[in-house]
Design a protein around this motif. Structure first.
Motif, PDB file in Angstrom:
ATOM      1  N   PRO A   1       0.832  -1.210   0.000  1.00 45.81           N
ATOM      2  CA  PRO A   1       0.000   0.000   0.000  1.00 45.81           C
ATOM      3  C   PRO A   1       0.863   1.256   0.000  1.00 45.81           C
ATOM      4  N   ALA A   2       0.340   2.319  -0.573  1.00 48.90           N
ATOM      5  CA  ALA A   2       1.053   3.588  -0.584  1.00 48.90           C
ATOM      6  C   ALA A   2       1.045   4.183   0.818  1.00 48.90           C
ATOM      7  N   THR A   3       2.222   4.451   1.349  1.00 52.43           N
ATOM      8  CA  THR A   3       2.359   5.052   2.668  1.00 52.43           C
ATOM      9  C   THR A   3       3.352   6.202   2.584  1.00 52.43           C
ATOM     10  N   PHE A   4       3.420   7.003   3.633  1.00 54.14           N
ATOM     11  CA  PHE A   4       4.420   8.063   3.676  1.00 54.14           C
ATOM     12  C   PHE A   4       5.814   7.471   3.850  1.00 54.14           C
ATOM     13  N   ASP A   5       5.908   6.322   4.495  1.00 52.20           N
ATOM     14  CA  ASP A   5       7.218   5.703   4.712  1.00 52.20           C
ATOM     15  C   ASP A   5       7.846   5.208   3.422  1.00 52.20           C
ATOM     16  N   ASN A   6       7.032   4.695   2.478  1.00 53.71           N
ATOM     17  CA  ASN A   6       7.624   4.214   1.239  1.00 53.71           C
ATOM     18  C   ASN A   6       7.543   5.240   0.104  1.00 53.71           C
ATOM     19  N   PHE A   7       7.322   6.514   0.478  1.00 54.97           N
ATOM     20  CA  PHE A   7       7.453   7.617  -0.478  1.00 54.97           C
ATOM     21  C   PHE A   7       8.811   8.268  -0.248  1.00 54.97           C
ATOM     22  N   PHE A   8       9.588   8.410  -1.305  1.00 52.38           N
ATOM     23  CA  PHE A   8      10.933   8.959  -1.178  1.00 52.38           C
ATOM     24  C   PHE A   8      10.864  10.462  -1.436  1.00 52.38           C
ATOM     25  N   ALA A   9      10.925  11.223  -0.341  1.00 55.20           N
ATOM     26  CA  ALA A   9      10.592  12.641  -0.375  1.00 55.20           C
ATOM     27  C   ALA A   9      11.574  13.480  -1.159  1.00 55.20           C
ATOM     28  N   ALA A  10      12.870  13.163  -1.113  1.00 53.23           N
ATOM     29  CA  ALA A  10      13.903  13.978  -1.774  1.00 53.23           C
ATOM     30  C   ALA A  10      13.746  15.432  -1.336  1.00 53.23           C
ATOM     31  N   SER A  11      13.417  16.329  -2.269  1.00 53.46           N
ATOM     32  CA  SER A  11      13.281  17.757  -1.926  1.00 53.46           C
ATOM     33  C   SER A  11      11.867  18.127  -1.503  1.00 53.46           C
ATOM     34  N   ASN A  12      11.014  17.132  -1.249  1.00 53.43           N
ATOM     35  CA  ASN A  12       9.606  17.407  -0.910  1.00 53.43           C
ATOM     36  C   ASN A  12       9.298  17.161   0.563  1.00 53.43           C
ATOM     37  N   HIS A  13      10.301  17.322   1.414  1.00 54.62           N
ATOM     38  CA  HIS A  13      10.119  17.003   2.835  1.00 54.62           C
ATOM     39  C   HIS A  13       9.040  17.864   3.494  1.00 54.62           C
ATOM     40  N   GLU A  14       8.986  19.143   3.180  1.00 53.96           N
ATOM     41  CA  GLU A  14       8.000  20.016   3.824  1.00 53.96           C
ATOM     42  C   GLU A  14       6.584  19.563   3.508  1.00 53.96           C
ATOM     43  N   LEU A  15       6.327  19.248   2.245  1.00 54.12           N
ATOM     44  CA  LEU A  15       4.999  18.791   1.844  1.00 54.12           C
ATOM     45  C   LEU A  15       4.636  17.502   2.553  1.00 54.12           C
ATOM     46  N   VAL A  16       5.530  16.523   2.551  1.00 53.97           N
ATOM     47  CA  VAL A  16       5.246  15.237   3.178  1.00 53.97           C
ATOM     48  C   VAL A  16       4.978  15.418   4.668  1.00 53.97           C
ATOM     49  N   THR A  17       5.752  16.266   5.333  1.00 52.35           N
ATOM     50  CA  THR A  17       5.558  16.510   6.768  1.00 52.35           C
ATOM     51  C   THR A  17       4.204  17.138   7.032  1.00 52.35           C
ATOM     52  N   ARG A  18       3.828  18.118   6.219  1.00 52.32           N
ATOM     53  CA  ARG A  18       2.529  18.780   6.411  1.00 52.32           C
ATOM     54  C   ARG A  18       1.372  17.811   6.220  1.00 52.32           C
ATOM     55  N   LEU A  19       1.453  16.971   5.184  1.00 55.46           N
ATOM     56  CA  LEU A  19       0.374  16.011   4.945  1.00 55.46           C
ATOM     57  C   LEU A  19       0.314  14.974   6.058  1.00 55.46           C
ATOM     58  N   ARG A  20       1.469  14.564   6.513  1.00 55.13           N
ATOM     59  CA  ARG A  20       1.524  13.541   7.562  1.00 55.13           C
ATOM     60  C   ARG A  20       0.906  14.053   8.862  1.00 55.13           C
ATOM     61  N   GLU A  21       1.055  15.323   9.131  1.00 47.78           N
ATOM     62  CA  GLU A  21       0.588  15.900  10.385  1.00 47.78           C
ATOM     63  C   GLU A  21      -0.785  16.551  10.264  1.00 47.78           C
ATOM     64  N   LEU A  22      -1.376  16.529   9.076  1.00 47.82           N
ATOM     65  CA  LEU A  22      -2.611  17.278   8.836  1.00 47.82           C
ATOM     66  C   LEU A  22      -3.765  16.797   9.705  1.00 47.82           C
ATOM     67  N   GLU A  23      -3.998  15.506   9.749  1.00 44.02           N
ATOM     68  CA  GLU A  23      -5.137  14.984  10.514  1.00 44.02           C
ATOM     69  C   GLU A  23      -4.982  15.303  11.997  1.00 44.02           C
ATOM     70  N   GLY A  24      -3.781  15.135  12.545  1.00 45.80           N
ATOM     71  CA  GLY A  24      -3.550  15.458  13.945  1.00 45.80           C
ATOM     72  C   GLY A  24      -3.734  16.931  14.232  1.00 45.80           C
ATOM     73  N   ALA A  25      -3.327  17.779  13.284  1.00 49.96           N
ATOM     74  CA  ALA A  25      -3.501  19.220  13.467  1.00 49.96           C
ATOM     75  C   ALA A  25      -4.979  19.599  13.472  1.00 49.96           C
ATOM     76  N   LEU A  26      -5.777  18.966  12.631  1.00 48.12           N
ATOM     77  CA  LEU A  26      -7.216  19.236  12.614  1.00 48.12           C
ATOM     78  C   LEU A  26      -7.861  18.853  13.940  1.00 48.12           C
ATOM     79  N   ALA A  27      -7.419  17.750  14.525  1.00 49.28           N
ATOM     80  CA  ALA A  27      -7.984  17.291  15.794  1.00 49.28           C
ATOM     81  C   ALA A  27      -7.574  18.183  16.955  1.00 49.28           C
ATOM     82  N   ALA A  28      -6.403  18.818  16.824  1.00 48.13           N
ATOM     83  CA  ALA A  28      -5.880  19.638  17.928  1.00 48.13           C
ATOM     84  C   ALA A  28      -6.521  21.011  18.016  1.00 48.13           C
TER      85      ALA A  28
END
Length: 272
Positions: free
Chosen positions: A14-41
């Protein structure tokens, strides 16, 4: 052009953040990864994202990872989704819309309305993708404007050199001594997306352990030959040839030789 080979490596992971190779896209991946938790907070200032990039850059992978790893309700939408799927549901926290520039006219209107509903509900977020920046999209003007309202990210695809570096790094992590010429060969002859390349590397690792040999180009060729041989063993036998209608009766039974007459030598040949 050389034909790219594929191996039956089973169901892809399955597609996960762990098996996506971010390269220069670290900021985007971090924001998406934390989005659901930020909405709950609590209130989140940036709740709409638009991600654009070339084919193969990983846009669909990121959206599927967002939905796959969501603990609440998330909805993946694409041009293949039913129009009713674009109706806002307050129980859905994350909306992920892939290939927004491929939506039909009716779907574009529905996405426009969905975008407005998400903006009005602070506990939901929307992430859309496309092949061009918002102002370059061939969609309705009002939808184009909406997609440009939130955060816009250009998803930079890995270069061949970057993919080769990732493969070498992953091989070192697995304790594999990868031959120097192997990454370039994989990129030329096999699927070029990183999940497929990583699955192939794992299969090579398994095959090398079975054969007790180093991971080289020769080993890869032996593995592909083994896979093809296995496929041929499992292939069904060819069906028997269909009977010749000129030598069978209406029920398909063979006619006697006496009943099969040769065409006269004077027969017309203009339909040959």
């Amino acid at each position: 052009m050389q034909r790219q080979l594929t191996l039956d490596l089973g169901t892809p992971p399955p597609a996960t953040f762990d098996n996506f190779f971010a390269a220069s896209n670290h900021e985007l991946v971090t924001r998406l990864r934390e989005l659901e938790g930020a909405l709950a907070a609590g209130p989140v200032a940036d709740r709409t994202f638009y991600i654009w990039g070339e084919p193969g850059s990983g846009r669909s992978h990121l959206l599927k990872a967002l939905v796959h790893e969501a603990t609440g309700r998330a909805r993946f939408l694409s041009p293949q989704s039913a129009l009713t799927a674009y109706v806002f549901d307050p129980r859905v926290t994350l909306y992920a819309i892939d290939d927004s520039d491929g939506l039909s006219g009716a779907q574009q209107i529905a996405l426009f309305n969905l975008f407005n509903e998400v903006r009005a509900h602070p506990t939901s977020a929307l992430v859309a993708t496309g092949s061009a920046p918002p102002m370059g999209l061939e969609v309705r003007e009002d939808l184009r404007t909406r997609l440009g309202w939130g955060l816009v990210f250009h998803l930079a695809a890995l270069t061949d050199e970057g993919k080769a570096s990732v493969l070498k790094h992953a091989a070192r992590e697995r304790g594999i001594a990868l031959a120097d010429d192997l990454p370039a060969y994989l990129l030329t002859h096999f699927r070029r997306d990183m999940p497929s390349l990583m699955a192939l590397l794992d299969e090579l690792d398994r095959f090398s352990l079975e054969q007790k040999r180093a991971v080289t180009l020769t080993l890869l060729r032996n593995m592909t030959k083994s896979a093809r041989a296995s496929d041929n063993d499992e292939a069904p036998a060819d069906p028997p040839p269909a009977p010749d209608p000129a030598t069978t009766d209406l029920l398909g039974d063979p006619l006697s030789l006496d009943s099969v007459s040769a065409p006269p030598e004077t027969a017309s040949t203009r339909f040959k």
